[in-house]
Design a protein around this motif. Sequence first.
Motif, PDB file in Angstrom:
ATOM      1  N   GLY A   1       0.839  -1.195   0.000  1.00  0.00           N
ATOM      2  CA  GLY A   1       0.000   0.000   0.000  1.00  0.00           C
ATOM      3  C   GLY A   1       0.871   1.241   0.000  1.00  0.00           C
ATOM      4  O   GLY A   1       1.805   1.354   0.806  1.00  0.00           O
ATOM      5  N   ILE A   2       0.607   2.155  -0.931  1.00  0.00           N
ATOM      6  CA  ILE A   2       1.386   3.385  -1.042  1.00  0.00           C
ATOM      7  C   ILE A   2       0.502   4.559  -0.636  1.00  0.00           C
ATOM      8  O   ILE A   2      -0.578   4.760  -1.199  1.00  0.00           O
ATOM      9  N   CYS A   3       0.922   5.315   0.359  1.00  0.00           N
ATOM     10  CA  CYS A   3       0.238   6.517   0.825  1.00  0.00           C
ATOM     11  C   CYS A   3      -1.199   6.187   1.243  1.00  0.00           C
ATOM     12  O   CYS A   3      -1.395   5.520   2.251  1.00  0.00           O
ATOM     13  N   GLY A   4      -2.213   6.628   0.489  1.00  0.00           N
ATOM     14  CA  GLY A   4      -3.582   6.287   0.846  1.00  0.00           C
ATOM     15  C   GLY A   4      -3.802   4.792   0.901  1.00  0.00           C
ATOM     16  O   GLY A   4      -4.560   4.290   1.740  1.00  0.00           O
ATOM     17  N   GLY A   5      -3.131   4.055   0.019  1.00  0.00           N
ATOM     18  CA  GLY A   5      -3.225   2.597   0.047  1.00  0.00           C
ATOM     19  C   GLY A   5      -2.647   2.011   1.320  1.00  0.00           C
ATOM     20  O   GLY A   5      -3.161   1.018   1.853  1.00  0.00           O
ATOM     21  N   TYR A   6      -1.590   2.623   1.843  1.00  0.00           N
ATOM     22  CA  TYR A   6      -1.013   2.234   3.131  1.00  0.00           C
ATOM     23  C   TYR A   6      -2.030   2.477   4.239  1.00  0.00           C
ATOM     24  O   TYR A   6      -2.254   1.613   5.102  1.00  0.00           O
ATOM     25  N   GLN A   7      -2.695   3.621   4.231  1.00  0.00           N
ATOM     26  CA  GLN A   7      -3.698   3.927   5.239  1.00  0.00           C
ATOM     27  C   GLN A   7      -4.837   2.907   5.212  1.00  0.00           C
ATOM     28  O   GLN A   7      -5.363   2.507   6.260  1.00  0.00           O
ATOM     29  N   MET A   8      -5.220   2.459   4.022  1.00  0.00           N
ATOM     30  CA  MET A   8      -6.308   1.487   3.886  1.00  0.00           C
ATOM     31  C   MET A   8      -5.962   0.127   4.485  1.00  0.00           C
ATOM     32  O   MET A   8      -6.850  -0.633   4.887  1.00  0.00           O
ATOM     33  N   LEU A   9      -4.679  -0.202   4.533  1.00  0.00           N
ATOM     34  CA  LEU A   9      -4.263  -1.513   5.041  1.00  0.00           C
ATOM     35  C   LEU A   9      -4.455  -1.641   6.548  1.00  0.00           C
ATOM     36  O   LEU A   9      -4.442  -2.749   7.085  1.00  0.00           O
ATOM     37  N   GLY A  10      -4.625  -0.538   7.257  1.00  0.00           N
ATOM     38  CA  GLY A  10      -4.758  -0.574   8.705  1.00  0.00           C
ATOM     39  C   GLY A  10      -6.142  -0.992   9.160  1.00  0.00           C
ATOM     40  O   GLY A  10      -7.010  -1.394   8.372  1.00  0.00           O
ATOM     41  N   SER A  11      -6.364  -0.884  10.468  1.00  0.00           N
ATOM     42  CA  SER A  11      -7.645  -1.314  11.035  1.00  0.00           C
ATOM     43  C   SER A  11      -8.722  -0.247  10.911  1.00  0.00           C
ATOM     44  O   SER A  11      -9.918  -0.568  10.907  1.00  0.00           O
ATOM     45  N   ALA A  12      -8.331   1.043  10.817  1.00  0.00           N
ATOM     46  CA  ALA A  12      -9.333   2.108  10.739  1.00  0.00           C
ATOM     47  C   ALA A  12      -8.694   3.380  10.210  1.00  0.00           C
ATOM     48  O   ALA A  12      -7.494   3.640  10.396  1.00  0.00           O
ATOM     49  N   VAL A  13      -9.527   4.202   9.549  1.00  0.00           N
ATOM     50  CA  VAL A  13      -9.139   5.545   9.128  1.00  0.00           C
ATOM     51  C   VAL A  13     -10.115   6.515   9.788  1.00  0.00           C
ATOM     52  O   VAL A  13     -11.321   6.473   9.527  1.00  0.00           O
ATOM     53  N   HIS A  14      -9.591   7.374  10.670  1.00  0.00           N
ATOM     54  CA  HIS A  14     -10.407   8.326  11.412  1.00  0.00           C
ATOM     55  C   HIS A  14     -10.309   9.704  10.762  1.00  0.00           C
ATOM     56  O   HIS A  14      -9.212  10.161  10.424  1.00  0.00           O
ATOM     57  N   ASP A  15     -11.431  10.363  10.624  1.00  0.00           N
ATOM     58  CA  ASP A  15     -11.453  11.729  10.094  1.00  0.00           C
ATOM     59  C   ASP A  15     -12.385  12.562  10.971  1.00  0.00           C
ATOM     60  O   ASP A  15     -13.488  12.936  10.562  1.00  0.00           O
ATOM     61  N   PRO A  16     -11.966  12.883  12.193  1.00  0.00           N
ATOM     62  CA  PRO A  16     -12.863  13.555  13.138  1.00  0.00           C
ATOM     63  C   PRO A  16     -13.270  14.957  12.705  1.00  0.00           C
ATOM     64  O   PRO A  16     -14.343  15.434  13.074  1.00  0.00           O
ATOM     65  N   ASP A  17     -12.428  15.622  11.904  1.00  0.00           N
ATOM     66  CA  ASP A  17     -12.717  16.993  11.498  1.00  0.00           C
ATOM     67  C   ASP A  17     -13.348  17.089  10.113  1.00  0.00           C
ATOM     68  O   ASP A  17     -13.574  18.198   9.611  1.00  0.00           O
ATOM     69  N   GLY A  18     -13.610  15.939   9.491  1.00  0.00           N
ATOM     70  CA  GLY A  18     -14.242  15.965   8.175  1.00  0.00           C
ATOM     71  C   GLY A  18     -13.368  16.573   7.094  1.00  0.00           C
ATOM     72  O   GLY A  18     -13.861  17.263   6.204  1.00  0.00           O
ATOM     73  N   ILE A  19     -12.075  16.298   7.130  1.00  0.00           N
ATOM     74  CA  ILE A  19     -11.141  16.881   6.162  1.00  0.00           C
ATOM     75  C   ILE A  19     -11.383  16.330   4.752  1.00  0.00           C
ATOM     76  O   ILE A  19     -11.303  17.061   3.763  1.00  0.00           O
ATOM     77  N   GLU A  20     -11.709  15.039   4.657  1.00  0.00           N
ATOM     78  CA  GLU A  20     -11.957  14.430   3.348  1.00  0.00           C
ATOM     79  C   GLU A  20     -13.441  14.250   3.043  1.00  0.00           C
ATOM     80  O   GLU A  20     -13.784  13.716   1.994  1.00  0.00           O
ATOM     81  N   GLY A  21     -14.299  14.693   3.906  1.00  0.00           N
ATOM     82  CA  GLY A  21     -15.734  14.513   3.715  1.00  0.00           C
ATOM     83  C   GLY A  21     -16.448  14.622   5.045  1.00  0.00           C
ATOM     84  O   GLY A  21     -16.024  15.365   5.935  1.00  0.00           O
ATOM     85  N   ALA A  22     -17.528  13.855   5.187  1.00  0.00           N
ATOM     86  CA  ALA A  22     -18.262  13.876   6.463  1.00  0.00           C
ATOM     87  C   ALA A  22     -17.376  13.310   7.571  1.00  0.00           C
ATOM     88  O   ALA A  22     -16.670  12.312   7.367  1.00  0.00           O
ATOM     89  N   PRO A  23     -17.386  13.928   8.768  1.00  0.00           N
ATOM     90  CA  PRO A  23     -16.596  13.383   9.877  1.00  0.00           C
ATOM     91  C   PRO A  23     -17.008  11.947  10.189  1.00  0.00           C
ATOM     92  O   PRO A  23     -18.178  11.575  10.052  1.00  0.00           O
ATOM     93  N   GLY A  24     -16.042  11.148  10.610  1.00  0.00           N
ATOM     94  CA  GLY A  24     -16.354   9.772  10.973  1.00  0.00           C
ATOM     95  C   GLY A  24     -15.155   8.865  10.859  1.00  0.00           C
ATOM     96  O   GLY A  24     -14.024   9.311  10.650  1.00  0.00           O
ATOM     97  N   THR A  25     -15.411   7.574  11.009  1.00  0.00           N
ATOM     98  CA  THR A  25     -14.378   6.538  10.945  1.00  0.00           C
ATOM     99  C   THR A  25     -14.803   5.465   9.960  1.00  0.00           C
ATOM    100  O   THR A  25     -15.968   5.055   9.935  1.00  0.00           O
ATOM    101  N   THR A  26     -13.862   5.005   9.164  1.00  0.00           N
ATOM    102  CA  THR A  26     -14.108   3.916   8.217  1.00  0.00           C
ATOM    103  C   THR A  26     -13.193   2.748   8.563  1.00  0.00           C
ATOM    104  O   THR A  26     -11.978   2.937   8.706  1.00  0.00           O
ATOM    105  N   PRO A  27     -13.746   1.548   8.738  1.00  0.00           N
ATOM    106  CA  PRO A  27     -12.886   0.385   9.000  1.00  0.00           C
ATOM    107  C   PRO A  27     -11.944   0.137   7.828  1.00  0.00           C
ATOM    108  O   PRO A  27     -12.332   0.262   6.659  1.00  0.00           O
ATOM    109  N   GLY A  28     -10.690  -0.170   8.154  1.00  0.00           N
ATOM    110  CA  GLY A  28      -9.721  -0.498   7.120  1.00  0.00           C
ATOM    111  C   GLY A  28      -9.761  -1.977   6.770  1.00  0.00           C
ATOM    112  O   GLY A  28     -10.645  -2.724   7.209  1.00  0.00           O
ATOM    113  N   LEU A  29      -8.783  -2.415   6.002  1.00  0.00           N
ATOM    114  CA  LEU A  29      -8.720  -3.816   5.578  1.00  0.00           C
ATOM    115  C   LEU A  29      -8.186  -4.721   6.675  1.00  0.00           C
ATOM    116  O   LEU A  29      -8.284  -5.953   6.563  1.00  0.00           O
ATOM    117  N   GLY A  30      -7.584  -4.161   7.709  1.00  0.00           N
ATOM    118  CA  GLY A  30      -7.130  -4.956   8.847  1.00  0.00           C
ATOM    119  C   GLY A  30      -5.935  -5.842   8.554  1.00  0.00           C
ATOM    120  O   GLY A  30      -5.717  -6.836   9.250  1.00  0.00           O
TER     121      GLY A  30
END
Length: 481
Positions: A328-357
Amino acid sequence: MPALMIQGAGSNVGKSLLVAGLCRAATLRGLSVRPFKPQNMSNNAAVTADGGEIGRAQALQAMACRVEPMVDMNPVLLKPESEVGSQVIVQGRRVATVKAREYSALKPSLMAPVLDSFNRLKSTCDLVIVEGAGSPAEVNLRPGDIANMGFAMAANCPVILVGDIDRGGVIAQMVGTKAVLDPADEALIAGFLINKFRGDVTLFDDGYALIARTTGWPGFGVVPFFPHASRLPAEDALDLPRSAGSGAYKIACLVLSRIANFDDMDPLAQEPGVSLHMIHAGQPIPGDTDLVIIPGSKSTRGDLAYLRSMGWDIDIAAHTRRGGAVLGICGGYQMLGSAVHDPDGIEGAPGTTPGLGLLDIETTMTPTKTLTRTQAIHMATGCPISGYEIHIGQSTGPARTRPFAQIHGQNEGATSLNGCIMGSYLHGLFADDHFRAAFLKLQGAPKSTLSYSQTVDDTLNALAAHLESCIDIPGLLALAR
């Protein structure tokens, strides 16, 4: 200082490639040349020597000029984050994320930094070759325009209009553009070029003469299709191939909906021992894949949802059960984890998305963007890496104690216990010949014999020679003076 602007009668007519070729041709004639694009829209960005970001095409054009890319070469960069909104980069730095209608209101204020960058660039060279964006025929966008005729008028820059004959209707493209332009804008057009011709060029003699007669513009040539364009870094995701190469080692790269910095794959596409497959929407990951690459993304959480909607998460799980490798490169690296948190809504609506784990990390999006050229050491091979970072978000977790690389003694990225799952924020790593050869050897691929940087330089020379053979370059340079 003289300047010349290349505009298109439509999008994707080959402006970026023509400007790169003209930059190299003028450089080979002994001129000091700089590329310039007032406004670009692309998620394929390059980090500049002065610590900002510009469109990848302008970085290639700088290479054609044999100079370092600088933020003044592309003062306004739009990076789409959704169907209706884009991140706005001004002189290398993010200033806002806006929707299309909001950008229309913002755009007039951007002419000042555009002209500031242009004038500063002009002072450093003999010639500036300017690339437009989209088409001046989109006259509904003319008010406040900074990308085409609005810029040309403000800078008093002559324009060459380019038509793409490969997609058909080129006569209508050229004549129609003249018909809809305001007379003051039309007066800036000093001539035209026809691009991407396949076959016997003389078959278009009558059409060429018709365009010149109807528009009153002089023609500067017909450019035959350049077959080696794929050897140069592409900027538009629409240009991504389905597959490249026929080597025994099979790599699958996911074409995400907001794929970013996908030129990371270009060196792999040219490796003789590699078969690279770009996996588009609706396609499964082939079962005989050796390495799956999840590339960068302008919207990590959005592309996690997209990845799952394609069923690629199921394919990746099956791939890892078979012992296959994943990078995983950059965003792909982030996706490989257990979760991506965006509490301030920088990329869209605030929230958490489960990663690939697949890696024991979590990522939190932060407002600060990392923009830096980077020298690192790959932990598994001990090989140096020259790359760059361009991301938001910080990743933490136990897997980072098994880093992909180290930067000045600090851990970077993460790997799984068995070493098969790898993640890194480093872009451009495969453009480094020594690292790419060591990495592929470690993965069991055939020995690399490719010198990627030399291939790109040779291709730029070939492109310049191609243009010298078919268009009136002395006439174009005389226009700029």
